[in-house]
Design an enzyme around this catalytic site. Structure first.
Site, short mmCIF file in Angstrom:
data_model
loop_
_atom_site.label_atom_id
_atom_site.label_comp_id
_atom_site.label_asym_id
_atom_site.label_seq_id
_atom_site.Cartn_x
_atom_site.Cartn_y
_atom_site.Cartn_z
N GLU A 14 -16.77 -6.69 -5.46
CA GLU A 14 -15.32 -6.48 -5.28
C GLU A 14 -14.57 -7.81 -5.31
OE1 GLU A 14 -13.45 -3.96 -5.24
OE2 GLU A 14 -14.52 -2.18 -4.56
N CYS A 48 -3.73 6.30 0.28
CA CYS A 48 -3.29 5.01 -0.25
C CYS A 48 -2.96 5.08 -1.74
CB CYS A 48 -4.36 3.95 -0.02
SG CYS A 48 -4.75 3.75 1.73
N CYS A 85 0.86 -1.18 0.00
CA CYS A 85 0.00 0.00 0.00
C CYS A 85 0.89 1.23 0.00
CB CYS A 85 -0.90 0.00 1.23
SG CYS A 85 -2.25 1.22 1.10
N LYS A 126 -12.22 -7.39 5.57
CA LYS A 126 -11.61 -6.60 6.64
C LYS A 126 -12.47 -5.40 6.98
CE LYS A 126 -7.63 -3.66 7.28
NZ LYS A 126 -6.60 -2.93 6.61
N TYR A 174 -3.65 -9.85 15.74
CA TYR A 174 -2.60 -9.49 16.69
C TYR A 174 -2.57 -10.45 17.87
CZ TYR A 174 -2.82 -5.42 13.73
OH TYR A 174 -2.82 -4.62 12.62
N LYS A 191 -12.65 -4.35 1.72
CA LYS A 191 -12.09 -3.56 2.82
C LYS A 191 -12.97 -2.34 3.06
CE LYS A 191 -7.94 -1.09 4.22
NZ LYS A 191 -6.52 -0.82 3.92
N ARG A 202 -3.40 3.07 12.57
CA ARG A 202 -2.89 4.29 11.94
C ARG A 202 -1.92 5.02 12.85
NH1 ARG A 202 -8.43 6.09 8.75
NH2 ARG A 202 -8.50 4.18 7.49
C1 PBG Z 1 -3.52 0.14 4.73
C2 PBG Z 1 -3.91 -0.75 5.84
C3 PBG Z 1 -4.62 -0.40 6.98
C4 PBG Z 1 -4.72 -1.55 7.76
C5 PBG Z 1 -4.07 -2.56 7.09
N1 PBG Z 1 -3.59 -2.05 5.88
C6 PBG Z 1 -5.12 0.90 7.47
C7 PBG Z 1 -6.03 1.72 6.67
O1 PBG Z 1 -6.65 1.32 5.69
O2 PBG Z 1 -6.08 2.88 7.07
C8 PBG Z 1 -5.40 -1.62 9.09
C9 PBG Z 1 -5.10 -2.80 9.92
C10 PBG Z 1 -5.53 -2.68 11.34
O3 PBG Z 1 -6.30 -1.78 11.73
O4 PBG Z 1 -5.11 -3.54 12.11
N2 PBG Z 1 -2.22 -0.05 4.30
#
Ligand code: PBG
Length: 324
Positions: free
Chosen positions: A234, A130, A120, A249, A314, A196, A206
């Site tokens: 999607e 992104c 990303c 997600k 996690y 997502k 973030r």
């Molecule tokens: C974007 C990305 C995000 C997460 C994984 N990849 C953050 C976003 O879209 O702002 C979030 C993962 C999490 O909250 O654990 N590269």
């Protein structure tokens, strides 16, 4: 015949029988552990918003990987926190960037651990979006694709086992696939964050990855939480473009979506139990409001029962310790 004749309780009272008949079980190979990598050496910075999680340098990520593998862990996904950001996120494709260096380090310490990488731009762009931006601050879809493909290629060259685009640009799976194939990486799978949502549950991440957009939000490219038919669309598009594994997600608040996608495809399906889901469990546990371990295991079981083959979480290292 006395009523009721059919008694489900017959199968519940004996604990061994109950265990024998359990429909869904969690195993170490269900879980993928997300970790954050920054440049440097000997770094292990606690992440305030995610107790028990750390920002690591490539060498300490190697230590963690070796320990995780020893405990029975199978897979990691890496997120990079670079020391250099620009409007195009070009440091994401640096062969000596934190993620690329960590892949090599982890592979030398734990060769059979699966290493996936998040692809990303948001961690690498100065504006935190992104994709690349137009003069008036709009995220430009097509001009972003080449940058994503180069980043994915640099992960492939460093030895990643899976690349996982999380940007939500249209057409990125195909762009990455073509780029990888041209460079001889036809065998490298793509796990696409296909479904997502624009979610409030990414907040702690973030902060951890220093990737919050400096202005605006991500609702122009991430999905509206009210939509489920769009999720199927999607997923369909990503499969057509060549995604090998698709992802939903966040996980917990979207179990219905996960189920819908499970019924729609036979391909491997992943779900990401995101930072906010983890942080809520931890906070409630730490405040003594619930039994942390029991609630954490139940949350993971729910995601698996809904249809996930893989869960990014996690909780992975704690799960291994609870099992062992
Ligand atoms: C974007 C990305 C995000 C997460 C994984 N990849 C953050 C976003 O879209 O702002 C979030 C993962 C999490 O909250 O654990 N590269």
């Amino acid at each position: 015949m006395p009523f009721p004749y059919d008694r489900p309780r017959r199968l519940r009272e004996n604990p061994s029988l109950r265990d024998l008949l359990r429909e869904t079980r969690l195993a170490p190979e269900d879980l993928v552990y997300p970790i954050f990598i920054e440049p440097g050496k000997g770094v292990k910075n606690p992440i305030g918003s995610m107790p028990g999680q750390f920002r690591l340098s490539p060498d300490t990520a190697g230590d963690l990987a070796a320990e995780f593998r020893r405990d029975g862990g199978r897979a990691l996904i890496l997120f990079g926190i670079p020391d250099r950001k620009d409007p195009a996120g070009s440091s994401g494709a640096d062969p000596s960037g934190p993620v690329q260096t960590a892949i090599r380090e982890i592979k030398s310490r734990a060769p059979d651990l699966i290493v996936a990488t998040d692809v990303c731009l948001c961690e690498y762009t100065s504006h935190g979006h992104c994709g690349v931006l137009s003069e008036d601050g709009k995220v430009l879809n097509d001009p972003t694709l080449g940058h994503l493909a180069l980043q994915a290629l640099s992960h492939a060259k460093a030895g990643a086992d899976i690349v996982a685009p999380s940007d939500m640009m249209d057409g990125r799976v195909q762009a990455i696939r073509e780029c990888l194939d041209q460079a001889g990486f036809e065998g490298l799978p793509i796990m696409s964050y296909s479904v997502k949502y624009a979610s409030a549950f990414y907040g702690p991440f973030r902060e951890a990855a220093d990737s919050a957009p400096k202005s605006g939000d991500r609702r122009g490219y991430q999905m509206d939480p009210g939509n489920i038919r769009e999720a199927v669309r999607e997923a369909e598009l990503d499969l057509e473009e060549g995604a090998d594994i698709i992802m939903v997600k966040p996980a917990g608040p979207y179990l219905d979506v996960l189920r819908e996608i499970r019924l729609f495809t036979e391909r491997p399906l992943a779900a990401y139990q995101v930072s906010g889901e983890f942080a809520m469990l931890r906070a409630a546990g730490d405040a003594g409001l619930l039994d942390y371990k029991a609630a954490a295991l139940e949350s993971l079981l729910g995601v698996k029962r809904a249809g996930a083959d893989l869960i990014l979480t996690y909780l992975a290292p704690e799960f291994l310790r609870w099992q062992g």
